[in-house]
Design a protein around this motif. Structure first.
Motif, PDB file in Angstrom:
ATOM      1  N   MET A   1       0.852  -1.177   0.000  1.00  0.00           N
ATOM      2  CA  MET A   1       0.000   0.000   0.000  1.00  0.00           C
ATOM      3  C   MET A   1       0.898   1.240   0.000  1.00  0.00           C
ATOM      4  O   MET A   1       1.864   1.324   0.739  1.00  0.00           O
ATOM      5  CB  MET A   1      -0.895  -0.030   1.249  1.00  0.00           C
ATOM      6  CG  MET A   1      -1.990   1.000   1.211  1.00  0.00           C
ATOM      7  SD  MET A   1      -3.070   1.062   2.676  1.00  0.00           S
ATOM      8  CE  MET A   1      -3.774  -0.555   2.721  1.00  0.00           C
ATOM      9  N   ARG A   2       0.571   2.186  -0.833  1.00  0.00           N
ATOM     10  CA  ARG A   2       1.349   3.422  -0.910  1.00  0.00           C
ATOM     11  C   ARG A   2       1.132   4.284   0.323  1.00  0.00           C
ATOM     12  O   ARG A   2       0.130   4.154   1.026  1.00  0.00           O
ATOM     13  CB  ARG A   2       0.947   4.210  -2.146  1.00  0.00           C
ATOM     14  CG  ARG A   2       1.365   3.544  -3.419  1.00  0.00           C
ATOM     15  CD  ARG A   2       1.009   4.413  -4.586  1.00  0.00           C
ATOM     16  NE  ARG A   2       1.627   3.909  -5.779  1.00  0.00           N
ATOM     17  CZ  ARG A   2       1.225   4.181  -6.991  1.00  0.00           C
ATOM     18  NH1 ARG A   2       0.189   4.966  -7.180  1.00  0.00           N
ATOM     19  NH2 ARG A   2       1.842   3.685  -8.034  1.00  0.00           N
ATOM     20  N   ARG A   3       2.088   5.184   0.575  1.00  0.00           N
ATOM     21  CA  ARG A   3       2.025   6.053   1.749  1.00  0.00           C
ATOM     22  C   ARG A   3       0.728   6.861   1.781  1.00  0.00           C
ATOM     23  O   ARG A   3       0.071   6.979   2.820  1.00  0.00           O
ATOM     24  CB  ARG A   3       3.234   6.977   1.793  1.00  0.00           C
ATOM     25  CG  ARG A   3       3.342   7.709   3.127  1.00  0.00           C
ATOM     26  CD  ARG A   3       4.512   8.648   3.172  1.00  0.00           C
ATOM     27  NE  ARG A   3       3.916   9.987   3.191  1.00  0.00           N
ATOM     28  CZ  ARG A   3       4.311  11.021   2.509  1.00  0.00           C
ATOM     29  NH1 ARG A   3       5.350  10.939   1.737  1.00  0.00           N
ATOM     30  NH2 ARG A   3       3.705  12.169   2.590  1.00  0.00           N
ATOM     31  N   HIS A   4       0.356   7.430   0.638  1.00  0.00           N
ATOM     32  CA  HIS A   4      -0.862   8.234   0.580  1.00  0.00           C
ATOM     33  C   HIS A   4      -2.094   7.383   0.928  1.00  0.00           C
ATOM     34  O   HIS A   4      -2.978   7.833   1.653  1.00  0.00           O
ATOM     35  CB  HIS A   4      -1.017   8.867  -0.800  1.00  0.00           C
ATOM     36  CG  HIS A   4      -2.169   9.805  -0.902  1.00  0.00           C
ATOM     37  ND1 HIS A   4      -2.163  11.054  -0.342  1.00  0.00           N
ATOM     38  CD2 HIS A   4      -3.389   9.657  -1.479  1.00  0.00           C
ATOM     39  CE1 HIS A   4      -3.325  11.640  -0.581  1.00  0.00           C
ATOM     40  NE2 HIS A   4      -4.082  10.815  -1.272  1.00  0.00           N
ATOM     41  N   GLN A   5      -2.128   6.170   0.433  1.00  0.00           N
ATOM     42  CA  GLN A   5      -3.241   5.270   0.726  1.00  0.00           C
ATOM     43  C   GLN A   5      -3.267   4.916   2.212  1.00  0.00           C
ATOM     44  O   GLN A   5      -4.338   4.839   2.811  1.00  0.00           O
ATOM     45  CB  GLN A   5      -3.142   4.001  -0.114  1.00  0.00           C
ATOM     46  CG  GLN A   5      -3.402   4.219  -1.583  1.00  0.00           C
ATOM     47  CD  GLN A   5      -3.109   2.984  -2.405  1.00  0.00           C
ATOM     48  OE1 GLN A   5      -2.127   2.272  -2.149  1.00  0.00           O
ATOM     49  NE2 GLN A   5      -3.945   2.730  -3.397  1.00  0.00           N
ATOM     50  N   GLN A   6      -2.093   4.717   2.807  1.00  0.00           N
ATOM     51  CA  GLN A   6      -2.011   4.423   4.233  1.00  0.00           C
ATOM     52  C   GLN A   6      -2.521   5.603   5.056  1.00  0.00           C
ATOM     53  O   GLN A   6      -3.247   5.422   6.035  1.00  0.00           O
ATOM     54  CB  GLN A   6      -0.577   4.087   4.639  1.00  0.00           C
ATOM     55  CG  GLN A   6      -0.084   2.768   4.105  1.00  0.00           C
ATOM     56  CD  GLN A   6       1.396   2.559   4.361  1.00  0.00           C
ATOM     57  OE1 GLN A   6       2.154   3.501   4.528  1.00  0.00           O
ATOM     58  NE2 GLN A   6       1.805   1.297   4.373  1.00  0.00           N
TER      59      GLN A   6
END
Length: 53
Positions: A1-6
């Motif tokens: 999962m990408r940082r923005h999604q996290q």
């Protein structure tokens, strides 16, 4: 999962927690203030654009 999604997932959990803590009667303006008071940086979302049929 990408940082923005996290970050989005974490914010969604914090919103849900605040919403439930206030008996599920808070709308977005109050939730925004609640998150700001907790030191959570977020911005108000603009209303979605009107759909044209």
């Amino acid at each position: 999962m990408r940082r923005h999604q996290q970050e989005d997932h974490s914010l969604a959990e914090q919103i849900q927690t605040a919403y439930v803590a206030h008996r599920e009667v808070y709308g977005s303006p109050r939730l925004y203030v609640e998150l700001q008071n907790q030191g959570i940086r977020c911005r108000k979302m603009a209303s979605p654009p009107e759909r044209v049929n």
